[in-house]
Write a protein that holds these residues in place. Structure first.
Motif, PDB file in Angstrom:
ATOM      1  N   PHE A  11      42.805  39.957  51.366  1.00  0.00           N
ATOM      2  CA  PHE A  11      41.193  40.076  51.707  1.00  0.00           C
ATOM      3  C   PHE A  11      40.550  40.272  50.456  1.00  0.00           C
ATOM      4  O   PHE A  11      39.547  39.610  50.076  1.00  0.00           O
ATOM      5  N   ILE A  12      40.618  41.430  49.730  1.00  0.00           N
ATOM      6  CA  ILE A  12      39.668  41.761  48.570  1.00  0.00           C
ATOM      7  C   ILE A  12      40.236  40.602  47.369  1.00  0.00           C
ATOM      8  O   ILE A  12      39.225  40.387  46.840  1.00  0.00           O
ATOM      9  N   GLY A  13      41.502  40.402  47.078  1.00  0.00           N
ATOM     10  CA  GLY A  13      41.694  39.500  45.946  1.00  0.00           C
ATOM     11  C   GLY A  13      40.968  38.049  46.275  1.00  0.00           C
ATOM     12  O   GLY A  13      40.648  37.644  45.399  1.00  0.00           O
ATOM     13  N   ASP A  30      50.959  35.882  44.400  1.00  0.00           N
ATOM     14  CA  ASP A  30      51.203  36.956  45.752  1.00  0.00           C
ATOM     15  C   ASP A  30      52.406  36.164  46.487  1.00  0.00           C
ATOM     16  O   ASP A  30      52.750  35.020  46.540  1.00  0.00           O
ATOM     17  N   SER A  33      52.903  38.349  51.812  1.00  0.00           N
ATOM     18  CA  SER A  33      53.662  39.319  52.884  1.00  0.00           C
ATOM     19  C   SER A  33      52.463  39.729  53.603  1.00  0.00           C
ATOM     20  O   SER A  33      52.481  39.694  55.008  1.00  0.00           O
ATOM     21  N   THR A  34      50.861  39.581  53.506  1.00  0.00           N
ATOM     22  CA  THR A  34      50.034  39.843  54.187  1.00  0.00           C
ATOM     23  C   THR A  34      48.942  39.231  53.975  1.00  0.00           C
ATOM     24  O   THR A  34      48.090  38.955  54.804  1.00  0.00           O
ATOM     25  N   GLY A  35      48.945  38.516  52.815  1.00  0.00           N
ATOM     26  CA  GLY A  35      47.943  37.764  52.394  1.00  0.00           C
ATOM     27  C   GLY A  35      48.115  36.179  53.202  1.00  0.00           C
ATOM     28  O   GLY A  35      49.247  36.009  53.674  1.00  0.00           O
ATOM     29  N   GLU A  51      55.158  34.265  44.455  1.00  0.00           N
ATOM     30  CA  GLU A  51      56.209  35.188  43.898  1.00  0.00           C
ATOM     31  C   GLU A  51      56.173  36.690  44.262  1.00  0.00           C
ATOM     32  O   GLU A  51      54.955  37.191  44.609  1.00  0.00           O
ATOM     33  N   LEU A  74      46.420  44.206  42.428  1.00  0.00           N
ATOM     34  CA  LEU A  74      46.064  44.463  43.925  1.00  0.00           C
ATOM     35  C   LEU A  74      47.304  44.471  44.880  1.00  0.00           C
ATOM     36  O   LEU A  74      47.301  44.994  45.660  1.00  0.00           O
ATOM     37  N   ALA A  75      48.281  43.671  44.279  1.00  0.00           N
ATOM     38  CA  ALA A  75      49.365  43.516  45.418  1.00  0.00           C
ATOM     39  C   ALA A  75      49.945  45.020  45.421  1.00  0.00           C
ATOM     40  O   ALA A  75      50.243  45.783  44.775  1.00  0.00           O
ATOM     41  N   VAL A  78      50.172  47.873  51.344  1.00  0.00           N
ATOM     42  CA  VAL A  78      48.667  48.384  51.941  1.00  0.00           C
ATOM     43  C   VAL A  78      48.714  49.305  53.007  1.00  0.00           C
ATOM     44  O   VAL A  78      47.843  50.048  53.186  1.00  0.00           O
ATOM     45  N   ILE A  93      57.192  48.825  45.062  1.00  0.00           N
ATOM     46  CA  ILE A  93      56.249  47.604  44.791  1.00  0.00           C
ATOM     47  C   ILE A  93      55.095  48.359  44.288  1.00  0.00           C
ATOM     48  O   ILE A  93      54.388  48.168  43.186  1.00  0.00           O
ATOM     49  N   PHE A 171      39.159  52.475  45.490  1.00  0.00           N
ATOM     50  CA  PHE A 171      38.170  51.865  46.666  1.00  0.00           C
ATOM     51  C   PHE A 171      38.233  52.970  47.758  1.00  0.00           C
ATOM     52  O   PHE A 171      39.338  53.422  48.264  1.00  0.00           O
ATOM     53  N   PHE A 172      36.984  53.165  48.596  1.00  0.00           N
ATOM     54  CA  PHE A 172      36.818  53.755  49.836  1.00  0.00           C
ATOM     55  C   PHE A 172      37.307  52.571  50.785  1.00  0.00           C
ATOM     56  O   PHE A 172      37.775  51.747  50.757  1.00  0.00           O
ATOM     57  N   ASN A 173      36.343  52.659  52.048  1.00  0.00           N
ATOM     58  CA  ASN A 173      36.704  51.783  52.916  1.00  0.00           C
ATOM     59  C   ASN A 173      35.924  50.510  52.879  1.00  0.00           C
ATOM     60  O   ASN A 173      34.601  50.393  53.103  1.00  0.00           O
ATOM     61  N   GLN A 179      39.150  40.172  56.444  1.00  0.00           N
ATOM     62  CA  GLN A 179      39.771  41.373  56.471  1.00  0.00           C
ATOM     63  C   GLN A 179      40.459  41.469  57.770  1.00  0.00           C
ATOM     64  O   GLN A 179      40.160  40.817  58.699  1.00  0.00           O
TER      65      GLN A 179
HETATM   66  N1  LIG Z   1      40.927  47.121  52.086  1.00  0.00           N
HETATM   67  C1  LIG Z   1      40.379  48.495  51.614  1.00  0.00           C
HETATM   68  O1  LIG Z   1      39.802  49.017  52.360  1.00  0.00           O
HETATM   69  C2  LIG Z   1      41.432  49.215  50.527  1.00  0.00           C
HETATM   70  C3  LIG Z   1      41.255  50.617  50.297  1.00  0.00           C
HETATM   71  C4  LIG Z   1      41.956  51.279  49.201  1.00  0.00           C
HETATM   72  C5  LIG Z   1      42.410  50.517  48.557  1.00  0.00           C
HETATM   73  N2  LIG Z   1      42.989  49.307  48.706  1.00  0.00           N
HETATM   74  C6  LIG Z   1      43.942  48.534  47.786  1.00  0.00           C
HETATM   75  O2  LIG Z   1      43.386  47.294  47.601  1.00  0.00           O
HETATM   76  C7  LIG Z   1      44.263  46.245  47.417  1.00  0.00           C
HETATM   77  C8  LIG Z   1      43.971  45.062  48.035  1.00  0.00           C
HETATM   78  O3  LIG Z   1      44.072  45.478  49.243  1.00  0.00           O
HETATM   79  P1  LIG Z   1      43.628  44.525  50.613  1.00  0.00           P
HETATM   80  O4  LIG Z   1      42.687  45.069  51.535  1.00  0.00           O
HETATM   81  O5  LIG Z   1      42.968  43.237  50.086  1.00  0.00           O
HETATM   82  O6  LIG Z   1      44.975  44.110  51.383  1.00  0.00           O
HETATM   83  P2  LIG Z   1      45.571  42.627  51.822  1.00  0.00           P
HETATM   84  O7  LIG Z   1      46.744  42.996  52.446  1.00  0.00           O
HETATM   85  O8  LIG Z   1      44.659  41.858  52.384  1.00  0.00           O
HETATM   86  O9  LIG Z   1      46.323  42.234  50.442  1.00  0.00           O
HETATM   87  C9  LIG Z   1      47.181  42.691  49.508  1.00  0.00           C
HETATM   88  C10 LIG Z   1      47.723  41.090  49.006  1.00  0.00           C
HETATM   89  O10 LIG Z   1      49.104  41.581  48.074  1.00  0.00           O
HETATM   90  C11 LIG Z   1      49.989  40.743  48.423  1.00  0.00           C
HETATM   91  N3  LIG Z   1      51.309  41.490  48.428  1.00  0.00           N
HETATM   92  C12 LIG Z   1      51.865  42.694  48.911  1.00  0.00           C
HETATM   93  N4  LIG Z   1      53.161  42.893  48.403  1.00  0.00           N
HETATM   94  C13 LIG Z   1      53.279  42.058  47.458  1.00  0.00           C
HETATM   95  C14 LIG Z   1      54.364  41.807  46.597  1.00  0.00           C
HETATM   96  N5  LIG Z   1      55.471  42.416  46.543  1.00  0.00           N
HETATM   97  N6  LIG Z   1      54.408  40.791  45.735  1.00  0.00           N
HETATM   98  C15 LIG Z   1      53.215  39.869  45.718  1.00  0.00           C
HETATM   99  N7  LIG Z   1      52.090  40.098  46.388  1.00  0.00           N
HETATM  100  C16 LIG Z   1      52.266  41.168  47.341  1.00  0.00           C
HETATM  101  C17 LIG Z   1      50.001  40.473  50.093  1.00  0.00           C
HETATM  102  O11 LIG Z   1      50.535  39.132  50.432  1.00  0.00           O
HETATM  103  C18 LIG Z   1      48.288  40.217  50.290  1.00  0.00           C
HETATM  104  O12 LIG Z   1      47.807  39.021  50.024  1.00  0.00           O
HETATM  105  C19 LIG Z   1      45.723  47.062  47.692  1.00  0.00           C
HETATM  106  O13 LIG Z   1      46.315  47.412  46.351  1.00  0.00           O
HETATM  107  C20 LIG Z   1      45.094  48.200  48.424  1.00  0.00           C
HETATM  108  O14 LIG Z   1      45.964  49.368  48.541  1.00  0.00           O
HETATM  109  C21 LIG Z   1      42.243  48.483  49.819  1.00  0.00           C
END
Ligand SMILES: NC(=O)c1ccc[n+]([C@@H]2O[C@H](COP(=O)([O-])OP(=O)(O)OC[C@H]3O[C@@H](n4cnc5c(N)ncnc54)[C@H](O)[C@@H]3O)[C@@H](O)[C@H]2O)c1
Length: 311
Positions: A11-13, A30, A33-35, A51, A74-75, A78, A93, A171-173, A179
């Motif tokens: 989402f964020i990336g 990436d 796994s969730t992306g 990877e 960011l990986a 989560v 991780i 990061f907050f919400n 998403q």
């Molecule tokens: N969304 C929020 O509100 C929020 C709040 C606080 C912190 N964060 C942090 O921001 C970051 C991004 O979060 P997001 O909301 O985009 O989540 P997301 O799940 O959409 O993105 C995480 C990405 O990391 C990849 N990933 C996970 N494990 C991996 C691994 N072992 N190797 C390679 N890639 C891997 C996933 O495939 C995914 O694309 C995270 O670190 C999360 O903890 C997010």
């Protein structure tokens, strides 16, 4: 500049990649796994590295070879629940891979201009003090929170000990397009949006009076760009939020207005570990020039208009 975004297909990336691709060479690492690869279809295969960030030798070699100017890490695991169910795996991780990335950059990347670590408001836990300040007492309530705290502290320490240009952002919400609402533990606004779109009942865990500091994804992108441009942010930790709070019941009312309809709702027991109120102090980022451009209505309106046409 050459930029690496780990977790860039999430989402964020994917939003950061879409912003930085205009003037930079962007690589994504990436494991999907969730992306989703489709989140970043504007990134060609030569720049998309499927990877695991835990693959230490691979990541180290990548840093050595590519000499990135910017690394945005960011990986992560989560899901808070997943870290509670499997803390050993999540710490590999969320902590080990962070430390390895920092170390690879320290040893092999003299070109590095900024390393950004994605921390979380979760580090604060259930402390009463509002707004949450960086210096506040923190009280992590999950492996996720401890792991995020460890990551940000390592980032800070690598600046202090080795002068690596690191910045951690709590990061907050965060909310916005892409998403993923599929898990019950996803961002609550993505779930509420899905329920409104599909005319399904929404469940408030607790009384709905709990508040959050919701930050729109484009404001997060703005903050990351400011931090990258600002050497004064090296070695620092910042809250990334809006500095305002709103309850879930109030948000529900905003959804009703924007969708011009209502859906049924129910209340369930509060979830253990869920915090009651959350709101950030954002003076640190403001001092660098950050000013949120989206309030909850403009952010939600843009998000909902996007999501109506998206799926
Ligand atoms: N969304 C929020 O509100 C929020 C709040 C606080 C912190 N964060 C942090 O921001 C970051 C991004 O979060 P997001 O909301 O985009 O989540 P997301 O799940 O959409 O993105 C995480 C990405 O990391 C990849 N990933 C996970 N494990 C991996 C691994 N072992 N190797 C390679 N890639 C891997 C996933 O495939 C995914 O694309 C995270 O670190 C999360 O903890 C997010």
């Amino acid at each position: 500049m050459k930029i690496l975004i780990t977790g860039g297909a999430g989402f964020i990336g994917s939003h950061l990649a879409a912003y930085f691709i205009n003037d930079n060479e962007v690589f994504i690492l990436d494991n999907l796994s969730t992306g989703h690869r489709s989140n970043v279809d504007f990134i060609d295969d030569a720049h998309f590295i499927e990877e695991d960030v835990m693959h230490k030798s691979f990541v180290t070699e990548l840093i050595k070879q590519k000499q990135f100017d910017i690394v945005i890490h960011l990986a992560a695991v989560v899901s808070v629940v997943e870290t509670i169910n499997n803390p050993i795996n999540s710490q590999s991780i969320n902590i080990d891979s962070t430390l390895n990335l920092l170390e690879a950059n320290r040893q092999y990347n003299a070109k590095l201009k900024k390393f950004i670590f994605a921390s979380s408001a979760a580090v604060y836990g259930n402390t009463d003090e509002l707004p949450k300040q960086i210096e506040t007492f923190i009280d992590p309530e999950s492996p996720y929170a401890i792991e995020k705290y460890a990551g940000e502290q390592y980032a800070k320490l690598y600046n202090k000990l080795y002068d690596l240009p690191t910045t951690a952002l709590r990061f907050f919400n965060v909310y916005g397009p892409r998403q993923d609402p599929s898990s019950p533990y996803s961002g609550v606004l993505s779930i509420m949006d899905k329920k409104f779109k599909n005319d399904e009942p929404f469940t408030f865990f607790g009384d709905g009076e709990q508040t959050r500091d919701f930050v729109y994804i484009k404001d997060l992108v703005q903050a990351v760009a400011i931090v990258i441009d600002n050497e004064a942010s090296n070695g620092k930790i910042y809250n990334l939020a809006t500095g305002t709070q709103i309850s879930l019941l109030q948000i529900f009312e905003k959804f009703k207005l924007i969708y011009n309809k209502s859906i049924s709702y129910q209340f369930a027991e509060p979830r253990s570990g869920d915090i009651k109120h959350s709101c950030a102090e954002i003076k640190g980022l403001e001092a660098l020039g950050f000013k949120p451009q989206y309030d909850i209505v403009s952010g939600l309106t843009e998000y909902i208009n996007y999501s109506k046409t998206d799926k």
